[in-house]
Design a protein around this motif. Structure first.
Motif, PDB file in Angstrom:
ATOM      1  N   ASN A  85       0.862  -1.220  -0.087  1.00  0.00           N
ATOM      2  CA  ASN A  85       0.033   0.081  -0.012  1.00  0.00           C
ATOM      3  C   ASN A  85       0.866   1.198   0.014  1.00  0.00           C
ATOM      4  O   ASN A  85       1.636   1.368   0.897  1.00  0.00           O
ATOM      5  CB  ASN A  85      -0.976   0.103   1.279  1.00  0.00           C
ATOM      6  CG  ASN A  85      -1.922  -1.170   1.284  1.00  0.00           C
ATOM      7  OD1 ASN A  85      -1.276  -2.200   1.948  1.00  0.00           O
ATOM      8  ND2 ASN A  85      -2.985  -1.108   0.912  1.00  0.00           N
ATOM      9  N   ALA A  86       0.620   2.264  -0.809  1.00  0.00           N
ATOM     10  CA  ALA A  86       1.087   3.591  -0.926  1.00  0.00           C
ATOM     11  C   ALA A  86       0.529   4.342   0.169  1.00  0.00           C
ATOM     12  O   ALA A  86      -0.919   4.245   0.520  1.00  0.00           O
ATOM     13  CB  ALA A  86       1.053   4.110  -2.266  1.00  0.00           C
ATOM     14  N   VAL A  87       1.183   5.293   0.877  1.00  0.00           N
ATOM     15  CA  VAL A  87       0.463   5.757   2.167  1.00  0.00           C
ATOM     16  C   VAL A  87       1.105   7.147   2.096  1.00  0.00           C
ATOM     17  O   VAL A  87       2.222   7.490   1.778  1.00  0.00           O
ATOM     18  CB  VAL A  87       0.520   5.011   3.572  1.00  0.00           C
ATOM     19  CG1 VAL A  87      -0.246   3.731   3.433  1.00  0.00           C
ATOM     20  CG2 VAL A  87       1.920   4.658   3.823  1.00  0.00           C
ATOM     21  N   GLY A  88       0.396   7.929   3.038  1.00  0.00           N
ATOM     22  CA  GLY A  88       0.731   9.331   3.355  1.00  0.00           C
ATOM     23  C   GLY A  88       1.452   9.107   4.739  1.00  0.00           C
ATOM     24  O   GLY A  88       0.944   8.364   5.390  1.00  0.00           O
ATOM     25  N   GLY A  89       2.474   9.939   5.230  1.00  0.00           N
ATOM     26  CA  GLY A  89       3.068   9.676   6.404  1.00  0.00           C
ATOM     27  C   GLY A  89       2.475  11.091   7.318  1.00  0.00           C
ATOM     28  O   GLY A  89       2.410  12.188   7.059  1.00  0.00           O
ATOM     29  N   ARG A 165     -10.485  11.684  -2.979  1.00  0.00           N
ATOM     30  CA  ARG A 165      -9.564  12.650  -2.633  1.00  0.00           C
ATOM     31  C   ARG A 165      -8.732  12.609  -1.512  1.00  0.00           C
ATOM     32  O   ARG A 165      -8.979  11.680  -0.671  1.00  0.00           O
ATOM     33  CB  ARG A 165     -10.549  14.128  -2.221  1.00  0.00           C
ATOM     34  CG  ARG A 165     -11.372  13.664  -1.017  1.00  0.00           C
ATOM     35  CD  ARG A 165     -11.966  15.178  -0.505  1.00  0.00           C
ATOM     36  NE  ARG A 165     -12.927  14.524   0.596  1.00  0.00           N
ATOM     37  CZ  ARG A 165     -12.246  14.528   1.992  1.00  0.00           C
ATOM     38  NH1 ARG A 165     -11.012  14.700   2.246  1.00  0.00           N
ATOM     39  NH2 ARG A 165     -13.214  14.414   2.983  1.00  0.00           N
ATOM     40  N   LEU A 166      -7.684  13.392  -1.412  1.00  0.00           N
ATOM     41  CA  LEU A 166      -6.811  13.327  -0.200  1.00  0.00           C
ATOM     42  C   LEU A 166      -7.448  14.088   0.967  1.00  0.00           C
ATOM     43  O   LEU A 166      -8.723  14.641   0.664  1.00  0.00           O
ATOM     44  CB  LEU A 166      -5.530  14.011  -0.497  1.00  0.00           C
ATOM     45  CG  LEU A 166      -4.578  13.082  -1.697  1.00  0.00           C
ATOM     46  CD1 LEU A 166      -3.496  14.140  -2.176  1.00  0.00           C
ATOM     47  CD2 LEU A 166      -3.766  11.973  -0.815  1.00  0.00           C
ATOM     48  N   GLU A 167      -6.735  13.966   2.108  1.00  0.00           N
ATOM     49  CA  GLU A 167      -7.719  14.573   3.447  1.00  0.00           C
ATOM     50  C   GLU A 167      -7.284  15.888   3.502  1.00  0.00           C
ATOM     51  O   GLU A 167      -6.523  16.720   2.838  1.00  0.00           O
ATOM     52  CB  GLU A 167      -7.087  13.562   4.468  1.00  0.00           C
ATOM     53  CG  GLU A 167      -7.470  12.312   4.495  1.00  0.00           C
ATOM     54  CD  GLU A 167      -6.383  11.564   3.571  1.00  0.00           C
ATOM     55  OE1 GLU A 167      -5.208  11.882   3.393  1.00  0.00           O
ATOM     56  OE2 GLU A 167      -6.916  10.472   3.016  1.00  0.00           O
ATOM     57  N   THR A 168      -8.205  16.517   4.250  1.00  0.00           N
ATOM     58  CA  THR A 168      -7.892  17.864   4.792  1.00  0.00           C
ATOM     59  C   THR A 168      -6.844  17.827   5.946  1.00  0.00           C
ATOM     60  O   THR A 168      -6.742  16.770   6.607  1.00  0.00           O
ATOM     61  CB  THR A 168      -9.119  18.702   5.128  1.00  0.00           C
ATOM     62  OG1 THR A 168      -9.673  17.918   6.573  1.00  0.00           O
ATOM     63  CG2 THR A 168     -10.334  18.499   4.348  1.00  0.00           C
ATOM     64  N   VAL A 183      -1.647   6.974   6.583  1.00  0.00           N
ATOM     65  CA  VAL A 183      -3.028   7.105   5.979  1.00  0.00           C
ATOM     66  C   VAL A 183      -3.092   6.664   4.499  1.00  0.00           C
ATOM     67  O   VAL A 183      -2.068   6.954   3.901  1.00  0.00           O
ATOM     68  CB  VAL A 183      -3.435   8.493   6.128  1.00  0.00           C
ATOM     69  CG1 VAL A 183      -2.577   9.594   5.452  1.00  0.00           C
ATOM     70  CG2 VAL A 183      -4.979   8.659   5.465  1.00  0.00           C
ATOM     71  N   GLY A 184      -3.990   5.920   4.313  1.00  0.00           N
ATOM     72  CA  GLY A 184      -4.090   5.109   2.863  1.00  0.00           C
ATOM     73  C   GLY A 184      -5.557   5.037   2.644  1.00  0.00           C
ATOM     74  O   GLY A 184      -6.403   5.004   3.502  1.00  0.00           O
ATOM     75  N   MET A 185      -5.964   4.522   1.424  1.00  0.00           N
ATOM     76  CA  MET A 185      -7.131   4.525   1.290  1.00  0.00           C
ATOM     77  C   MET A 185      -7.688   2.922   0.587  1.00  0.00           C
ATOM     78  O   MET A 185      -8.800   2.742   0.348  1.00  0.00           O
ATOM     79  CB  MET A 185      -7.464   5.213  -0.288  1.00  0.00           C
ATOM     80  CG  MET A 185      -7.341   6.848  -0.053  1.00  0.00           C
ATOM     81  SD  MET A 185      -7.389   7.872  -1.553  1.00  0.00           S
ATOM     82  CE  MET A 185      -6.784   9.395  -1.218  1.00  0.00           C
ATOM     83  N   VAL A 208       4.664   7.728   0.522  1.00  0.00           N
ATOM     84  CA  VAL A 208       4.869   8.570  -0.537  1.00  0.00           C
ATOM     85  C   VAL A 208       4.603  10.130  -0.611  1.00  0.00           C
ATOM     86  O   VAL A 208       5.032  10.716  -1.661  1.00  0.00           O
ATOM     87  CB  VAL A 208       4.223   7.871  -1.823  1.00  0.00           C
ATOM     88  CG1 VAL A 208       4.619   6.475  -2.179  1.00  0.00           C
ATOM     89  CG2 VAL A 208       2.548   7.916  -1.707  1.00  0.00           C
ATOM     90  N   ASN A 209       4.172  10.472   0.436  1.00  0.00           N
ATOM     91  CA  ASN A 209       4.105  11.930   0.821  1.00  0.00           C
ATOM     92  C   ASN A 209       3.700  12.319   1.988  1.00  0.00           C
ATOM     93  O   ASN A 209       3.373  11.332   2.969  1.00  0.00           O
ATOM     94  CB  ASN A 209       2.967  12.212  -0.167  1.00  0.00           C
ATOM     95  CG  ASN A 209       1.790  11.965   0.252  1.00  0.00           C
ATOM     96  OD1 ASN A 209       1.338  10.452  -0.216  1.00  0.00           O
ATOM     97  ND2 ASN A 209       0.811  12.331   1.051  1.00  0.00           N
ATOM     98  N   PRO A 210       4.169  13.699   2.642  1.00  0.00           N
ATOM     99  CA  PRO A 210       3.669  13.957   3.945  1.00  0.00           C
ATOM    100  C   PRO A 210       2.229  14.014   3.745  1.00  0.00           C
ATOM    101  O   PRO A 210       1.840  14.351   2.898  1.00  0.00           O
ATOM    102  CB  PRO A 210       4.492  15.328   4.016  1.00  0.00           C
ATOM    103  CG  PRO A 210       5.298  15.354   2.965  1.00  0.00           C
ATOM    104  CD  PRO A 210       4.815  14.537   1.856  1.00  0.00           C
TER     105      PRO A 210
HETATM  106  N1  HPA Z   1      -3.715   9.929   2.061  1.00  0.00           N
HETATM  107  C1  HPA Z   1      -4.477   9.112   1.805  1.00  0.00           C
HETATM  108  N2  HPA Z   1      -4.196   8.092   0.869  1.00  0.00           N
HETATM  109  C2  HPA Z   1      -2.719   8.175   0.351  1.00  0.00           C
HETATM  110  C3  HPA Z   1      -2.003   9.173   0.656  1.00  0.00           C
HETATM  111  C4  HPA Z   1      -2.579  10.150   1.616  1.00  0.00           C
HETATM  112  O1  HPA Z   1      -1.698  11.098   1.846  1.00  0.00           O
HETATM  113  N3  HPA Z   1      -0.742   9.269   0.052  1.00  0.00           N
HETATM  114  C5  HPA Z   1      -0.912   7.851  -0.687  1.00  0.00           C
HETATM  115  N4  HPA Z   1      -2.103   7.268  -0.541  1.00  0.00           N
END
Ligand code: HPA
Length: 246
Positions: A85-89, A165-168, A183-185, A208-210
């Motif tokens: 899973n790709a996630v935000g940190g 969409r990404l989060e607020t 955080v991931g979807m 993959v991103n803050p």
């Molecule tokens: N938020 C949710 N899902 C994600 C993110 C994020 O910042 N980056 C990659 N998947």
């Protein structure tokens, strides 16, 4: 020998190095999985591979047919699932490029078909989900990360959001207060469905991103894609190590 299935997320729609033996178009009582279930040799053993978002990447996280995916893998003979899973940190330790073997999750998704136990049931079943990830599988991922010397966290709470969409920034602040580290979807309902099918399941998350509000500026797809491209070789190496070692 355990038959592993790998569920590849964003950036891993195909498993480079897989010596393909068979591509199965499976149908399930829940519809069609995201892609063909691939069977082949990887790291010296037979594995199954499924691209969660399809190949090419075309199905957004909230429209993935998670039930069909898990059912198809079980039908194809999977005995354990390694999910990528790709996630935000969120936590400061979870910088871009970091790898995390999640140990807990919180589900913020809604409206997704999230259980096999519905419809005409002979009896109601509540599966235990206290510990959503399989400890033995987690241990194998962590051992591989250690052997390869990749910076990683052996624990992390995965917050599963609805997307696409990404989060607020406020949503991320709330997730942080709740104890989420990443955080991931796509983490849910996948993990719960695996549990319902009694498939041991673990998640290897690549940051993959803050997360929103954790860095100045907006989050761009270009940034996410560049980080995925940089990190995915490490993910492949970890998976290969796990398979070769077991
Ligand atoms: N938020 C949710 N899902 C994600 C993110 C994020 O910042 N980056 C990659 N998947």
């Amino acid at each position: 020998m355990t038959t592993y299935a790998i569920i590849g997320g964003s950036g891993l729609t195909q498993l480079e190095g897989l010596d393909l033996k068979q591509a199965q178009s499976l149908d399930t009582p829940y519809g069609q999985p995201s892609a063909e279930v691939l069977r082949g040799q990887y790291a010296g053993r037979e594995v199954l591979f499924l691209a969660r978002h399809g190949h090419p990447h075309r199905i957004p996280p909230h429209q993935v047919n998670y039930r069909a995916n898990l059912w198809a893998l079980k039908q194809a003979g999977a005995e354990a699932v390694l999910a990528v899973n790709a996630v935000g940190g969120i936590h400061p330790a979870m910088g871009s490029g970091h790898l995390c073997v999640a140990h807990q999750l919180i589900d913020y998704t809604w409206g997704r078909a999230h259980s096999f136990f519905e419809g005409e049931l002979a009896h109601v079943t509540h599966v235990d989900f206290s510990h959503p990830y399989d400890e033995a599988l987690r241990g194998r991922l962590i051992a591989a990360l250690q052997e390869l010397g990749y910076p990683h966290s052996s624990h992390g709470v995965y917050g599963a959001t609805q997307g696409p969409r990404l989060e607020t920034a406020a949503e991320i602040a709330r997730l942080e207060r709740d104890g989420c580290d990443i955080v991931g979807m796509t983490g849910m309902p996948e993990a719960a469905l695996a549990r319902e099918l009694e498939l041991p399941y673990a998640c290897l998350a690549l940051v993959v991103n803050p997360a929103a509000g954790k860095a100045s500026g907006i989050i761009s797809m270009a940034e996410i894609e560049a980080e995925l491209a940089r990190g995915i070789d490490k993910v492949r190496a970890v998976l290969g190590r796990v398979l070769a070692a077991d």
